[in-house]
Design a protein around this motif. Structure first.
Motif, PDB file in Angstrom:
ATOM      1  N   LYS A  50      -6.442 -21.125  -7.310  1.00  0.00           N
ATOM      2  CA  LYS A  50      -6.934 -21.462  -5.970  1.00  0.00           C
ATOM      3  C   LYS A  50      -8.157 -22.384  -6.039  1.00  0.00           C
ATOM      4  O   LYS A  50      -8.843 -22.432  -7.060  1.00  0.00           O
ATOM      5  CB  LYS A  50      -7.355 -20.185  -5.223  1.00  0.00           C
ATOM      6  CG  LYS A  50      -6.211 -19.258  -4.885  1.00  0.00           C
ATOM      7  CD  LYS A  50      -6.728 -18.012  -4.199  1.00  0.00           C
ATOM      8  CE  LYS A  50      -5.566 -17.048  -3.892  1.00  0.00           C
ATOM      9  NZ  LYS A  50      -6.055 -15.768  -3.364  1.00  0.00           N
ATOM     10  N   ARG A 150      -3.830 -24.822  -2.451  1.00  0.00           N
ATOM     11  CA  ARG A 150      -2.700 -23.956  -2.786  1.00  0.00           C
ATOM     12  C   ARG A 150      -2.845 -22.599  -2.101  1.00  0.00           C
ATOM     13  O   ARG A 150      -3.963 -22.127  -1.940  1.00  0.00           O
ATOM     14  CB  ARG A 150      -2.658 -23.717  -4.309  1.00  0.00           C
ATOM     15  CG  ARG A 150      -2.451 -24.951  -5.141  1.00  0.00           C
ATOM     16  CD  ARG A 150      -2.764 -24.580  -6.568  1.00  0.00           C
ATOM     17  NE  ARG A 150      -2.485 -25.688  -7.488  1.00  0.00           N
ATOM     18  CZ  ARG A 150      -2.966 -25.743  -8.723  1.00  0.00           C
ATOM     19  NH1 ARG A 150      -3.731 -24.780  -9.179  1.00  0.00           N
ATOM     20  NH2 ARG A 150      -2.672 -26.754  -9.506  1.00  0.00           N
ATOM     21  N   PRO A 151      -1.741 -21.977  -1.723  1.00  0.00           N
ATOM     22  CA  PRO A 151      -0.348 -22.338  -2.010  1.00  0.00           C
ATOM     23  C   PRO A 151       0.263 -23.359  -1.052  1.00  0.00           C
ATOM     24  O   PRO A 151       1.456 -23.623  -1.119  1.00  0.00           O
ATOM     25  CB  PRO A 151       0.393 -21.004  -1.899  1.00  0.00           C
ATOM     26  CG  PRO A 151      -0.388 -20.260  -0.854  1.00  0.00           C
ATOM     27  CD  PRO A 151      -1.834 -20.658  -1.064  1.00  0.00           C
ATOM     28  N   HIS A 152      -0.536 -23.934  -0.141  1.00  0.00           N
ATOM     29  CA  HIS A 152      -0.005 -24.987   0.727  1.00  0.00           C
ATOM     30  C   HIS A 152       0.444 -26.157  -0.158  1.00  0.00           C
ATOM     31  O   HIS A 152      -0.231 -26.497  -1.130  1.00  0.00           O
ATOM     32  CB  HIS A 152      -1.078 -25.443   1.719  1.00  0.00           C
ATOM     33  CG  HIS A 152      -0.527 -26.273   2.835  1.00  0.00           C
ATOM     34  ND1 HIS A 152      -0.262 -27.622   2.678  1.00  0.00           N
ATOM     35  CD2 HIS A 152      -0.166 -25.963   4.096  1.00  0.00           C
ATOM     36  CE1 HIS A 152       0.228 -28.097   3.817  1.00  0.00           C
ATOM     37  NE2 HIS A 152       0.298 -27.104   4.694  1.00  0.00           N
ATOM     38  N   PRO A 153       1.567 -26.799   0.163  1.00  0.00           N
ATOM     39  CA  PRO A 153       2.110 -27.843  -0.708  1.00  0.00           C
ATOM     40  C   PRO A 153       1.511 -29.241  -0.492  1.00  0.00           C
ATOM     41  O   PRO A 153       2.075 -30.233  -0.957  1.00  0.00           O
ATOM     42  CB  PRO A 153       3.600 -27.837  -0.352  1.00  0.00           C
ATOM     43  CG  PRO A 153       3.645 -27.422   1.073  1.00  0.00           C
ATOM     44  CD  PRO A 153       2.514 -26.430   1.244  1.00  0.00           C
ATOM     45  N   ASP A 180       0.687 -21.275  -8.355  1.00  0.00           N
ATOM     46  CA  ASP A 180       1.330 -22.546  -8.717  1.00  0.00           C
ATOM     47  C   ASP A 180       2.813 -22.511  -8.343  1.00  0.00           C
ATOM     48  O   ASP A 180       3.356 -23.485  -7.803  1.00  0.00           O
ATOM     49  CB  ASP A 180       1.236 -22.790 -10.234  1.00  0.00           C
ATOM     50  CG  ASP A 180      -0.134 -23.243 -10.678  1.00  0.00           C
ATOM     51  OD1 ASP A 180      -0.614 -24.267 -10.187  1.00  0.00           O
ATOM     52  OD2 ASP A 180      -0.728 -22.573 -11.541  1.00  0.00           O
ATOM     53  N   GLU A 183       3.212 -22.599  -4.615  1.00  0.00           N
ATOM     54  CA  GLU A 183       2.993 -23.977  -4.154  1.00  0.00           C
ATOM     55  C   GLU A 183       4.279 -24.797  -4.327  1.00  0.00           C
ATOM     56  O   GLU A 183       4.705 -25.520  -3.423  1.00  0.00           O
ATOM     57  CB  GLU A 183       1.855 -24.598  -4.959  1.00  0.00           C
ATOM     58  CG  GLU A 183       1.574 -26.063  -4.659  1.00  0.00           C
ATOM     59  CD  GLU A 183       0.662 -26.717  -5.694  1.00  0.00           C
ATOM     60  OE1 GLU A 183      -0.001 -27.700  -5.348  1.00  0.00           O
ATOM     61  OE2 GLU A 183       0.651 -26.260  -6.867  1.00  0.00           O
ATOM     62  N   ASN A 186       6.907 -23.639  -1.853  1.00  0.00           N
ATOM     63  CA  ASN A 186       6.575 -24.096  -0.501  1.00  0.00           C
ATOM     64  C   ASN A 186       6.879 -25.584  -0.305  1.00  0.00           C
ATOM     65  O   ASN A 186       7.135 -26.027   0.813  1.00  0.00           O
ATOM     66  CB  ASN A 186       5.097 -23.817  -0.189  1.00  0.00           C
ATOM     67  CG  ASN A 186       4.817 -22.351   0.033  1.00  0.00           C
ATOM     68  OD1 ASN A 186       5.725 -21.564   0.272  1.00  0.00           O
ATOM     69  ND2 ASN A 186       3.552 -21.944  -0.058  1.00  0.00           N
TER      70      ASN A 186
END
Length: 221
Positions: A50, A150-153, A180, A183, A186
Motif C-alpha cells: 500500500k 492500490r488496490p485501485h487499478p 498486488d 490490483e 481489479n
C-alpha cells in the motif's frame, strides 16, 4: 504464461528489488516510536504493497488506536527515518530478476515497475540498482503519481494508456503481496502472479487467488 502478453507490471520491493524489508521495518519503528504497540508481521500483513501513509492509517484503524490524528506526524517521522536507513543500505535485485527484465524487453514486452512507495523513494532504489529507463524498464509508476493507490487499478490503467494497450488481458501483473494481486484483478489483467520472494506468505497470497504463485520472478521465463 507469457502467451499474448504485451505488458508486464511488476511491483518493486520484494518482487524485483531486495531491500531487506527496510521500508516495513522502518514503518514498524515509526509506529512503535509513537506508542503504537504493533509487531512487524502485523505491519506486513496490513501494510504490504500500500501507499505508506495509507498503510499507517490502516494499522491504526485495525488496532482501534487513538493515534489516528497523528498519522501525518507518524508518516513524516517514517520518511525521515527511511531517508536515514537508505543512506547506507545495500540494495540489490532479487536474484535472476535483472535478466528477466532484459529478456522481456528483448522479446518486445513492455516492462512497467509500480510501487506503493512515493517517486522519491522509488527513484532512489533504481539509482542504487543502476537500473536505467529504456534498458531495464519502460516506465515507473509510484503511489505519488496517482490519486488512488492500490488496490485501485489506476497505476495499471495509466500504464496501459501510456502504451496504447486497450485490453487488460494482454497485461500481466506480479507482486509479493495480496494487494498486488487484488490490483491486477481489479484491472482485469490477463495473468496475475504472486511471488514468495518478499513480504507475504503463500497463504496470504492465495487469499486473492492469483493465477500462479512462484518462488520468485526468476521463474517467469
Amino acid at each position: 504464461m507469457l502467451e499474448n502478453i504485451k505488458m508486464v507490471v511488476f511491483d518493486m520491493a520484494g518482487t524485483t528489488v531486495d531491500e531487506q524489508n527496510v521500508v516495513y521495518k522502518t514503518l514498524h519503528k515509526a509506529l512503535n516510536a509513537h506508542g503504537v504497540a504493533v509487531d512487524l508481521n502485523t505491519v506486513l500483513r496490513i501494510g504490504a504493497g500500500k501507499e505508506k501513509h495509507q498503510a499507517i492509517k490502516d494499522v491504526l484503524v485495525e488496532f482501534k488506536s487513538n493515534k489516528l490524528g497523528e498519522s501525518e506526524a507518524i508518516f513524516e517521522e517514517f520518511k525521515r527515518m527511511l531517508d536515514e536507513a537508505y543512506e547506507n543500505l545495500e540494495v540489490k535485485p532479487i536474484k535472476g530478476v535483472e535478466n528477466v527484465l532484459l529478456n522481456l524487453r528483448q522479446k518486445g514486452i513492455i516492462v512497467v515497475l509500480n510501487t506503493g512507495y512515493n517517486r522519491q523513494v522509488a527513484e532512489k532504489l533504481l539509482e542504487k540498482l543502476a537500473w536505467d529507463k529504456n534498458i531495464h524498464y519502460d516506465m515507473l509508476l509510484t503511489a505519488s503519481d496517482v490519486e488512488k493507490g492500490r488496490p485501485h487499478p489506476e497505476m495499471i490503467h495509466k500504464a496501459m494508456e501510456a502504451f496504447n494497450i486497450t485490453n487488460a488481458r494482454f497485461v500481466l501483473k506480479a507482486g509479493d503481496s495480496a494487494i498486488d494481486i487484488e490490483e491486477g484483478k481489479n484491472a482485469n489483467c490477463g495473468v496475475t502472479i504472486g511471488v514468495l520472494s518478499g513480504a507475504q506468505t503463500k497463504e496470504q497470497l492465495e487469499a486473492q487467488k492469483p493465477d500462479y504463485i512462484l518462488l520468485s520472478l526468476s521463474e517467469l521465463v
